[in-house]
Structures are given as structure tokens and as C-alpha cells.
Write an enzyme that holds these catalytic residues in place. Structure first.
Site, PDB file in Angstrom:
ATOM      1  N   ARG A 150      -9.473  25.362   5.922  1.00 19.47           N
ATOM      2  CA  ARG A 150     -10.130  26.190   4.859  1.00 19.47           C
ATOM      3  C   ARG A 150      -9.546  25.259   3.693  1.00 19.47           C
ATOM      4  O   ARG A 150     -10.462  24.999   2.912  1.00 19.47           O
ATOM      5  CB  ARG A 150      -8.829  27.654   4.729  1.00 19.47           C
ATOM      6  CG  ARG A 150      -9.263  28.995   4.931  1.00 19.47           C
ATOM      7  CD  ARG A 150      -8.310  30.136   4.951  1.00 19.47           C
ATOM      8  NE  ARG A 150      -7.100  29.805   5.462  1.00 19.47           N
ATOM      9  CZ  ARG A 150      -6.540  30.387   6.041  1.00 19.47           C
ATOM     10  NH1 ARG A 150      -7.345  31.000   7.074  1.00 19.47           N
ATOM     11  NH2 ARG A 150      -5.803  29.916   6.582  1.00 19.47           N
ATOM     12  N   ASP A 170      -9.049  16.325  12.674  1.00 17.35           N
ATOM     13  CA  ASP A 170      -7.905  17.405  13.134  1.00 17.35           C
ATOM     14  C   ASP A 170      -8.732  17.595  15.041  1.00 17.35           C
ATOM     15  O   ASP A 170      -9.106  17.253  15.285  1.00 17.35           O
ATOM     16  CB  ASP A 170      -9.046  18.515  12.709  1.00 17.35           C
ATOM     17  CG  ASP A 170      -7.858  19.761  12.565  1.00 17.35           C
ATOM     18  OD1 ASP A 170      -7.865  20.202  13.916  1.00 17.35           O
ATOM     19  OD2 ASP A 170      -8.455  20.767  11.314  1.00 17.35           O
ATOM     20  N   GLU A 256      12.694  21.504  -1.116  1.00 14.69           N
ATOM     21  CA  GLU A 256      13.370  22.483  -2.326  1.00 14.69           C
ATOM     22  C   GLU A 256      14.036  21.762  -3.413  1.00 14.69           C
ATOM     23  O   GLU A 256      15.395  22.451  -2.623  1.00 14.69           O
ATOM     24  CB  GLU A 256      11.876  23.275  -2.412  1.00 14.69           C
ATOM     25  CG  GLU A 256      10.452  23.105  -1.321  1.00 14.69           C
ATOM     26  CD  GLU A 256       9.437  24.425  -1.513  1.00 14.69           C
ATOM     27  OE1 GLU A 256       9.795  25.323  -2.145  1.00 14.69           O
ATOM     28  OE2 GLU A 256       7.768  23.174  -1.320  1.00 14.69           O
ATOM     29  N   HIS A 274       5.565  23.301  -6.145  1.00  9.57           N
ATOM     30  CA  HIS A 274       4.778  23.920  -5.219  1.00  9.57           C
ATOM     31  C   HIS A 274       4.077  24.684  -5.875  1.00  9.57           C
ATOM     32  O   HIS A 274       4.641  26.525  -5.548  1.00  9.57           O
ATOM     33  CB  HIS A 274       6.071  24.850  -4.439  1.00  9.57           C
ATOM     34  CG  HIS A 274       5.453  25.514  -3.001  1.00  9.57           C
ATOM     35  ND1 HIS A 274       6.583  25.363  -1.929  1.00  9.57           N
ATOM     36  CD2 HIS A 274       4.266  25.819  -2.645  1.00  9.57           C
ATOM     37  CE1 HIS A 274       5.479  25.572  -0.916  1.00  9.57           C
ATOM     38  NE2 HIS A 274       4.949  26.103  -1.623  1.00  9.57           N
ATOM     39  N   GLY A 276       0.664  25.079  -5.802  1.00  9.77           N
ATOM     40  CA  GLY A 276      -0.788  25.155  -5.705  1.00  9.77           C
ATOM     41  C   GLY A 276      -1.630  26.570  -5.713  1.00  9.77           C
ATOM     42  O   GLY A 276      -2.580  26.544  -5.625  1.00  9.77           O
ATOM     43  N   ALA A 277      -0.737  27.584  -5.255  1.00 10.93           N
ATOM     44  CA  ALA A 277      -1.261  29.265  -5.433  1.00 10.93           C
ATOM     45  C   ALA A 277      -0.684  29.436  -6.158  1.00 10.93           C
ATOM     46  O   ALA A 277      -1.200  30.814  -6.324  1.00 10.93           O
ATOM     47  CB  ALA A 277      -0.950  29.789  -3.481  1.00 10.93           C
TER      48      ALA A 277
HETATM   49  P1  NAD Z   1      -6.048  26.482   8.084  1.00 10.51           P
HETATM   50  O1  NAD Z   1      -5.200  27.090   9.140  1.00 10.51           O
HETATM   51  O2  NAD Z   1      -7.412  27.303   7.592  1.00 10.51           O
HETATM   52  O3  NAD Z   1      -6.466  24.918   8.622  1.00 10.51           O
HETATM   53  C1  NAD Z   1      -5.175  24.086   8.769  1.00 10.51           C
HETATM   54  C2  NAD Z   1      -5.720  23.184  10.066  1.00 10.51           C
HETATM   55  O4  NAD Z   1      -4.820  22.288  10.533  1.00 10.51           O
HETATM   56  C3  NAD Z   1      -6.325  23.542  11.034  1.00 10.51           C
HETATM   57  O5  NAD Z   1      -7.745  23.363  11.125  1.00 10.51           O
HETATM   58  C4  NAD Z   1      -5.481  22.924  12.382  1.00 10.51           C
HETATM   59  O6  NAD Z   1      -6.415  22.832  13.656  1.00 10.51           O
HETATM   60  C5  NAD Z   1      -5.821  21.786  11.690  1.00 10.51           C
HETATM   61  N1  NAD Z   1      -3.837  21.064  12.188  1.00 10.51           N
HETATM   62  C6  NAD Z   1      -3.254  21.708  13.576  1.00 10.51           C
HETATM   63  N2  NAD Z   1      -1.961  20.772  13.567  1.00 10.51           N
HETATM   64  C7  NAD Z   1      -3.200  19.256  13.540  1.00 10.51           C
HETATM   65  C8  NAD Z   1      -2.279  17.672  13.384  1.00 10.51           C
HETATM   66  N3  NAD Z   1      -1.741  17.828  13.930  1.00 10.51           N
HETATM   67  N4  NAD Z   1      -3.077  17.067  13.200  1.00 10.51           N
HETATM   68  C9  NAD Z   1      -4.450  17.340  12.469  1.00 10.51           C
HETATM   69  N5  NAD Z   1      -4.883  18.400  11.925  1.00 10.51           N
HETATM   70  C10 NAD Z   1      -4.146  19.935  12.024  1.00 10.51           C
HETATM   71  O7  NAD Z   1      -5.020  26.479   7.006  1.00 10.51           O
HETATM   72  P2  NAD Z   1      -5.046  26.067   5.298  1.00 10.51           P
HETATM   73  O8  NAD Z   1      -5.488  27.473   4.731  1.00 10.51           O
HETATM   74  O9  NAD Z   1      -6.273  24.730   5.154  1.00 10.51           O
HETATM   75  O10 NAD Z   1      -3.477  25.723   5.220  1.00 10.51           O
HETATM   76  C11 NAD Z   1      -3.474  24.492   4.921  1.00 10.51           C
HETATM   77  C12 NAD Z   1      -1.755  24.263   4.624  1.00 10.51           C
HETATM   78  O11 NAD Z   1      -1.919  24.705   3.113  1.00 10.51           O
HETATM   79  C13 NAD Z   1      -1.407  24.935   5.198  1.00 10.51           C
HETATM   80  O12 NAD Z   1       0.249  24.421   5.514  1.00 10.51           O
HETATM   81  C14 NAD Z   1      -0.125  26.242   3.878  1.00 10.51           C
HETATM   82  O13 NAD Z   1       0.751  26.677   4.471  1.00 10.51           O
HETATM   83  C15 NAD Z   1      -0.340  24.955   2.992  1.00 10.51           C
HETATM   84  N6  NAD Z   1      -0.844  25.688   1.415  1.00 10.51           N
HETATM   85  C16 NAD Z   1      -0.008  25.628   0.474  1.00 10.51           C
HETATM   86  C17 NAD Z   1       0.023  25.723  -0.418  1.00 10.51           C
HETATM   87  C18 NAD Z   1       0.635  25.590  -1.918  1.00 10.51           C
HETATM   88  O14 NAD Z   1       1.173  25.990  -2.530  1.00 10.51           O
HETATM   89  N7  NAD Z   1       1.188  24.315  -2.134  1.00 10.51           N
HETATM   90  C19 NAD Z   1      -1.110  27.207  -0.919  1.00 10.51           C
HETATM   91  C20 NAD Z   1      -1.511  27.484   0.765  1.00 10.51           C
HETATM   92  C21 NAD Z   1      -1.446  26.935   1.672  1.00 10.51           C
END
Ligand code: NAD
Length: 303
Positions: A150, A170, A256, A274, A276-277
Site C-alpha cells: 500500500r 518486493d 524508540e 514515529h 507517520g500515522a
Molecule cells: P503492505 O503489507 O501493504 O506492504 C508491505 C510489502 O512489503 C508487501 O508488498 C510485501 O510483499 C513486501 N515485503 C515483505 N517482505 C519483503 C522483503 N523482504 N523485501 C521487500 N519487500 C517485502 O504494508 P503497508 O501498509 O505498505 O506498510 C508498510 C510498512 O509501513 C509496515 O511495516 C507498517 O508497519 C509501516 N507503517 C508505518 C507507519 C508509521 O507510523 N511510520 C504507519 C503505517 C504503517
């Protein structure tokens, strides 16, 4: 009437939605873990964000508990194994912060390319260091996106508006309409900016080590707004000190609240706690969506 306990602040629209759907809701956002254990036995539903630690003993005290809702993405604060054993559904709201995180990443890219935080600090100290803060444009540069889910895709769409080339890696995706898919090594070698959007797990922990850093283009800007621990912070520090990495921008850290021990002294570090959200829109979406999915699940079970 089924009862739902909310132990972290969620958006009021989410709370009122659950009430309107015929559930009794108690919002008690300052309970200690012991307090939660004392009262949880009365509730069918529990809703938290990241503060409440829903550990084994909390879950076991929830004698009537059917569902645990996490407003947000990460389930690190919930013992999902124990929940599964006890047949308690765990629900979250994975997509609600996609736009917010993607926009923060774009902010990081421009801030790093133009040294905006450092220039602000300099001007606040009474300086006028025009030469020092020469930057680069995003246009024409290659952005490497690790993790094409996403957020990775949302970052790619936005980067295109800045005329960047986007490449991505990916292991589960071989073709994308949005991004040119390449192998990890190519991405590391070709990118001017690298941003990580993967979960933290055994395959992603320290996926950037000093060996990877040494393959990167000189001046590369490295961004992590996914999870701490995906990048080895010591390797980032070494990369900055050796002049390979031009700047690092982090929203998430290996430890953190204590990250200053490793990277704190680096001038070319941009850091946010942190957040992001942490936008009005994402928090509102999370509150409403968690209300909706918890209600839907409880209604289904009641049928
Ligand atoms: P998502 O599940 O939609 O996408 C994650 C992608 O990573 C998937 O397509 C998966 O196939 C891929 N992936 C898994 N292992 C991999 C690897 N070894 N190498 C490359 N790609 C790999 O998740 P998302 O919603 O896009 O979220 C991504 C990250 O952002 C998560 O870790 C989530 O926890 C983090 N996040 C952080 C914040 C923040 O506050 N900073 C907020 C929301 C999400």
C-alpha cells in the site's frame, strides 16, 4: 447488550458509531494493566491503539472477550498467539494511514534534498549560510522503493508527480503498472533515494547492513518510515561518516526514545518521533474503521 471497552483514545466518531449500533461502550483511557485485568471480564470487545499492552494475562482475564480491535496497523502490542488459542478475533485497520505515511516520506525527500531542517536550525541560531545549504532536485532522480504494498505504491504515485524515476523491489511482486520492478541489488546500486515500506520480520531485519551501504551511490538519501530494525543504524552511521550516504531520514528507530545514542550526533539526520500515522485524517479514519469492523464482527457472532 454486548459491551465494548476502549482503553486508548480513538476518534469520537468511532465511539459514537459503536454506541449507535446498539453496543454499550466504556472509554477508560487511563487504566493501568492491572486495572484492565480487573474489568475486562465484563466485555465482549476491547479496542486499543498502541499504548495498551494486550498481553497473555490481559487476554486470559477477558472471560467473555470475542474481539480485540487495534485502531491502526501494527499488532506488536497484542499477544495474537494467545488470542488465536482462545478463539478471540484480532482486527486492525491496515490502510488508514497509507496517505499520511506516503506524504511524510515525500516531506523527508524534499527536506533531505534541500536541508530544510538544518537550514531552519541554522537561521534560528542567527546564521545566513546560503552556500552550505545547496541542495539537489528530485526531478530526474531515481527513487528505489523496497516493499511494493500500500504505502510503497502511494509513495511511487506521488514521486512521479515530481518527475522521479521509480524502481522497486518486493520478493512477492514481479510486475507492476506503477513501478519498474528490479532485484534488490540493482535497487541498492541505482537509487539516488531509497525508501523502505516492508514489515519487520526475519527477512527484513537489518536488510541494510554495511555491505549494502558500500554498494550505494555516493550521496544517496535513505529513508525509513516503516519499522525500526529494518536498517542497521550503526551501518547508517558508518555510511554517513564515510560520506557514502548523503542523508538519513527516519520516523522509526531500532530503539524508540533512545535512538540518539547511535545517530543523534549526525548533522545529516532528519528524524521524527514515529509520526507517520499521526495526522487528523488518519486518526479519524482509524477510529471510524475500527468501530465498523468490531461492530460487524460482534453482530455476526450474535446472529
Ligand atoms: P503492505 O503489507 O501493504 O506492504 C508491505 C510489502 O512489503 C508487501 O508488498 C510485501 O510483499 C513486501 N515485503 C515483505 N517482505 C519483503 C522483503 N523482504 N523485501 C521487500 N519487500 C517485502 O504494508 P503497508 O501498509 O505498505 O506498510 C508498510 C510498512 O509501513 C509496515 O511495516 C507498517 O508497519 C509501516 N507503517 C508505518 C507507519 C508509521 O507510523 N511510520 C504507519 C503505517 C504503517
Amino acid at each position: 447488550m454486548m459491551k465494548v471497552l476502549i482503553t486508548d483514545q480513538i476518534h469520537p466518531e468511532g465511539v459514537s458509531y459503536i454506541r449507535k449500533q446498539g453496543f454499550e461502550v466504556d472509554e477508560k483511557v487511563d487504566l493501568s494493566k492491572e486495572d484492565i485485568k480487573k474489568v475486562i471480564g465484563d466485555y465482549e470487545g476491547l479496542i486499543v491503539r498502541s499504548r495498551t499492552k494486550v498481553t497473555k494475562d490481559v487476554i486470559e482475564a477477558g472471560k467473555k472477550l470475542l474481539v480485540i480491535g487495534r485502531a491502526g496497523v501494527g499488532l506488536d502490542n497484542i499477544d495474537t498467539e494467545t488470542a488465536r488459542e482462545r478463539n478471540i478475533k484480532v482486527l486492525n485497520t491496515p490502510g488508514v494511514s497509507t496517505t499520511s505515511v506516503a506524504e511524510l516520506v515525500i516531506g523527508f525527500m524534499i527536506s533531505a534534498a534541500r536541508h530544510i531542517p538544518q537550514a531552519t536550525a541554522s537561521i534560528r541560531s542567527g546564521n545566513w549560510e546560503k552556500e552550505k545549504f545547496s541542495g539537489i532536485e528530485l526531478a530526474g532522480k531515481t527513487l528505489g522503493i523496497v516493499g511494493l504494498g500500500r504505502i510503497g505504491n502511494a509513495v511511487a504515485s506521488r514521486a512521479k508527480a515530481f518527475d522521479m524515476e521509480t524502481i522497486g523491489y518486493d520478493p512477492y511482486i514481479t510486475k507492476s503498472d506503477n513501478i519498474q520492478v528490479v532485484d534488490f541489488d540493482t535497487l541498492i546500486r541505482k537509487s539516488d533515494f531509497i525508501t523502505f515500506h516492508v514489515p519487520l520480520n526475519d527477512t527484513t531485519k537489518h536488510m541494510i547492513s554495511i555491505n549494502q551501504v558500500r554498494k550505494m551511490k555516493k550521496g544517496v538519501i535513505v529513508i525509513n518510515a516503516a519499522r525500526g530494525g529494518i536498517l542497521d543504524e550503526k551501518a547508517l552511521k558508518q555510511g554517513l561518516d564515510e560520506g557514502i550516504i548523503g542523508a538519513v531520514a527516519l520516523d522509526t528507530f531500532e530503539t524508540e526514545k533512545q535512538f540518539m545514542t547511535v545517530l543523534g550526533g549526525e548533522e545529516n539526520l532528519i528524524a521524527t518521533p514515529h509520526i507517520g500515522a499521526q495526522t487528523e485524517e488518519a486518526q479519524k479514519r482509524a477510529g471510524i474503521e475500527i468501530g465498523e469492523v468490531v461492530v460487524e464482527y460482534l453482530k455476526e457472532i450474535r446472529r
